[in-house]
Scaffold this motif. Structure first.
Motif, PDB file in Angstrom:
ATOM      1  N   ARG A 183      -4.662  -3.928 -56.865  1.00 27.73           N
ATOM      2  CA  ARG A 183      -5.406  -5.138 -57.178  1.00 27.73           C
ATOM      3  C   ARG A 183      -4.614  -6.380 -56.766  1.00 27.73           C
ATOM      4  NH1 ARG A 183      -5.276  -8.631 -61.284  1.00 27.73           N
ATOM      5  NH2 ARG A 183      -3.949  -7.303 -62.594  1.00 27.73           N
ATOM      6  N   LEU A 184      -3.320  -6.391 -57.058  1.00 28.05           N
ATOM      7  CA  LEU A 184      -2.477  -7.534 -56.704  1.00 28.05           C
ATOM      8  C   LEU A 184      -2.314  -7.667 -55.190  1.00 28.05           C
ATOM      9  CD1 LEU A 184       0.368  -7.481 -59.405  1.00 28.05           C
ATOM     10  CD2 LEU A 184      -1.471  -9.151 -59.144  1.00 28.05           C
ATOM     11  N   SER A 220       7.248 -11.068 -48.537  1.00 31.85           N
ATOM     12  CA  SER A 220       8.180 -10.916 -49.649  1.00 31.85           C
ATOM     13  C   SER A 220       7.440 -10.537 -50.935  1.00 31.85           C
ATOM     14  CB  SER A 220       8.954 -12.218 -49.860  1.00 31.85           C
ATOM     15  OG  SER A 220       9.801 -12.124 -50.980  1.00 31.85           O
ATOM     16  N   PHE A 221       6.314 -11.225 -51.204  1.00 33.84           N
ATOM     17  CA  PHE A 221       5.510 -10.897 -52.390  1.00 33.84           C
ATOM     18  C   PHE A 221       4.917  -9.502 -52.274  1.00 33.84           C
ATOM     19  CE2 PHE A 221       5.958 -15.235 -53.633  1.00 33.84           C
ATOM     20  CZ  PHE A 221       5.632 -15.288 -54.976  1.00 33.84           C
ATOM     21  N   LEU A 225       4.095 -10.862 -62.723  1.00 33.72           N
ATOM     22  CA  LEU A 225       3.811 -11.329 -61.369  1.00 33.72           C
ATOM     23  C   LEU A 225       2.352 -11.761 -61.220  1.00 33.72           C
ATOM     24  CD1 LEU A 225       5.397 -11.611 -58.724  1.00 33.72           C
ATOM     25  CD2 LEU A 225       4.555  -9.371 -58.058  1.00 33.72           C
ATOM     26  N   SER A 226       1.469 -11.099 -61.963  1.00 29.83           N
ATOM     27  CA  SER A 226       0.039 -11.400 -61.834  1.00 29.83           C
ATOM     28  C   SER A 226      -0.328 -12.764 -62.398  1.00 29.83           C
ATOM     29  CB  SER A 226      -0.781 -10.313 -62.542  1.00 29.83           C
ATOM     30  OG  SER A 226      -0.530 -10.322 -63.944  1.00 29.83           O
ATOM     31  N   SER A 284       6.843 -20.881 -53.611  1.00 28.32           N
ATOM     32  CA  SER A 284       7.816 -20.204 -52.746  1.00 28.32           C
ATOM     33  C   SER A 284       7.729 -20.696 -51.305  1.00 28.32           C
ATOM     34  CB  SER A 284       7.590 -18.687 -52.790  1.00 28.32           C
ATOM     35  OG  SER A 284       7.830 -18.175 -54.078  1.00 28.32           O
ATOM     36  N   ILE A 285       6.509 -20.979 -50.843  1.00 30.35           N
ATOM     37  CA  ILE A 285       6.317 -21.505 -49.476  1.00 30.35           C
ATOM     38  C   ILE A 285       6.982 -22.873 -49.352  1.00 30.35           C
ATOM     39  CG2 ILE A 285       4.617 -22.378 -47.826  1.00 30.35           C
ATOM     40  CD1 ILE A 285       2.724 -20.151 -48.850  1.00 30.35           C
ATOM     41  N   ILE A 286       6.752 -23.723 -50.348  1.00 35.37           N
ATOM     42  CA  ILE A 286       7.344 -25.071 -50.329  1.00 35.37           C
ATOM     43  C   ILE A 286       8.866 -24.982 -50.322  1.00 35.37           C
ATOM     44  CG2 ILE A 286       7.653 -27.186 -51.684  1.00 35.37           C
ATOM     45  CD1 ILE A 286       4.714 -26.811 -52.613  1.00 35.37           C
TER      46      ILE A 286
END
Length: 469
Positions: A4-5, A43-44, A59-60, A70-72
């Motif tokens: 699902r994630l 990575s995720f 994490l969900s 994380s992108i920023i």
């Protein structure tokens, strides 16, 4: 839950258009931004695959928010890998790691046309024919230093290398053992001498060298007498070295060239400004040195370059050395140095418009005013701090013992000085400060008036984003 994630991970094209990421997207090129998105998603993805149920539940929660954050952070990290502006709050004026000498806005404006236009780099406008790239700059250097001839190469190590290659190849370069310095980055005078084709001949001891040490070493295999100014360290106690003037007299007696590597080129009598005196280029030439070599940055306040001044017939020989082609300078270096030496035609103009000299010679009250100005802005932002007295340094391998009275801004809060230093350093516009006696502060000696408002905004950003109270 894993499946699902994994399915809930956003697509790349969705993130590329995400409104929350637009500001950070505009701060870098498209391909860097795209790479950061893909890297974070991968990575995720791996994290989800390798996590247990308990970690997956954590994490969900706010998965998309975590991905965007994380992108920023990754984009900001990538931005720090390129050459960019930083705030130098270390109090070290000629900071090797932070680019050494800074150019004034006036000089930057003067060279802007050179950077974006064709130039007369190797064209003599008067004669309408090919000219020398060194001609105009050489005349200016000669006028300022009162020398017969001058030559510019890419750095001072290159200047020493070229000179020894021309005048001592296959022969002994006689030098005091106490002057065999390491000039940084593991580059050492003995290795440079060896690479030039000259033979190193040490005389004297680490702490004491006498004139007779040089004289007894001279024979038919001698090439030059080499003197190196130990500008990046001092030996105290039972010491002795040979003054340049005495070495010149010996050179005349034995028909040998005396060349001096000053390291940090200085044209100012600093004692009148309350600063310890550093040997000057003019003084070395007056003492009779055949050739004097020094850096274009450091105390001179210009860019990286090696400058050789001295007797015209010796400079002319260096110009014909085939090795010169490999270490010659480009139009940017020439343009900068022309502006620097033109400022030196009037010492008051130089001290005013060359930032390195201005910071070394300025009145302590000017530094205190900058500290109070920043303090006022921080008070308006409710940032806990205090104005403190500090000691700034010159740096760049120049005047190693000299400290200059200064003022700084010490930061307080519910956080360790080391962590605070890290947060300031990792700010989008890095703020490089100093830790002393378990306190973190910014030394205002190396902060420019024009940057104070922008600096205060970035300090506020650190406190707000990191939740520092």
């Amino acid at each position: 839950m894993k499946e699902r994630l994994l399915r809930s991970l956003p697509k790349v094209d969705i993130l590329l258009k995400d409104k929350d990421l637009q500001n950070i997207k505009e701060s870098v090129d498209y391909y860097t931004f795209l790479w950061c998105i893909k890297n974070v998603l991968e990575s995720f993805r791996e994290n989800i695959k390798n996590s247990n149920d308990k970690d997956l539940e954590k994490l969900s929660d706010n998965l998309l928010v975590s991905i965007k954050k994380s992108i920023i952070e990754l984009v900001q990290k990538e931005k720090r890998k390129r050459l960019q502006k930083v705030f130098n709050g270390t109090g070290t004026i000629i900071h090797t790691n932070l680019g050494r000498s800074v150019f004034s806005k006036k000089i930057a404006k003067n060279i802007s046309d050179i950077l974006s236009s064709y130039t007369n780099l190797e064209y003599n406008i008067e004669r309408g024919e090919r000219g020398s790239r060194y001609e105009n700059l050489e005349k200016l250097i000669c006028k300022v230093t009162q020398c017969e001839g001058a030559l510019v190469v890419n750095n001072n190590a290159g200047a020493v290398l070229l000179t020894l290659n021309e005048f001592s190849q296959g022969k002994n370069a006689i030098i005091s053992r106490g002057e065999l310095v390491e000039i940084g980055g593991s580059f050492r005078v003995p290795e440079i001498i060896k690479f030039s084709g000259a033979k190193l001949l040490e005389v004297g001891t680490t702490n004491r060298t006498h004139l007779e040490d040089y004289e007894s070493a001279i024979d038919e295999t001698s090439g030059v007498l080499l003197k190196v100014h130990t500008s990046n360290y001092k030996i105290k106690g039972f010491t002795k070295d040979v003054p340049l003037g005495d070495l010149v007299e010996l050179g005349k007696k034995k028909n040998l060239l005396v060349i001096e590597d000053l390291g940090s080129g200085n044209l100012i009598e600093f004692t009148k400004y309350g600063v310890i005196q550093e040997p000057t280029i003019k003084k070395s030439l007056e003492c009779g040195a055949s050739l004097v070599m020094f850096s274009g940055d450091k105390l001179l306040g210009g860019c990286q370059a090696g400058i050789i001044v001295g007797k015209k017939h010796l400079i002319d020989r260096l110009k014909k050395n085939q090795f010169l082609r490999t270490i010659r300078v480009d139009k940017i270096t020439i343009a900068i140095l022309e502006n620097i030496f033109r400022a030196y035609l009037d010492e008051k103009e130089a001290v005013k418009n060359i930032p390195t000299l201005r910071m070394i010679t300025e009145d302590i009250k000017e530094v205190e005013e900058r500290a109070n100005k920043l303090s006022k802005l921080l008070n308006n932002k409710n940032i806990s701090h205090s104005v403190i007295p500090t000691k700034a340094t010159i740096g760049g391998g120049s005047m190693p013992e000299e400290e200059i009275e200064s003022f700084g801004i010490e930061f307080k809060g519910d956080i360790s000085p080391n962590k605070l230093e890290e947060y300031f350093r990792k700010n989008p516009v890095s703020i490089i400060g100093r830790i002393e006696k378990n306190r973190f502060f910014i030394d205002m000696k190396t902060i420019f008036d024009d940057d104070i408002e922008e600096l205060s905004e970035n300090i506020e950003r650190v406190f707000l984003e990191r939740g520092i109270k």
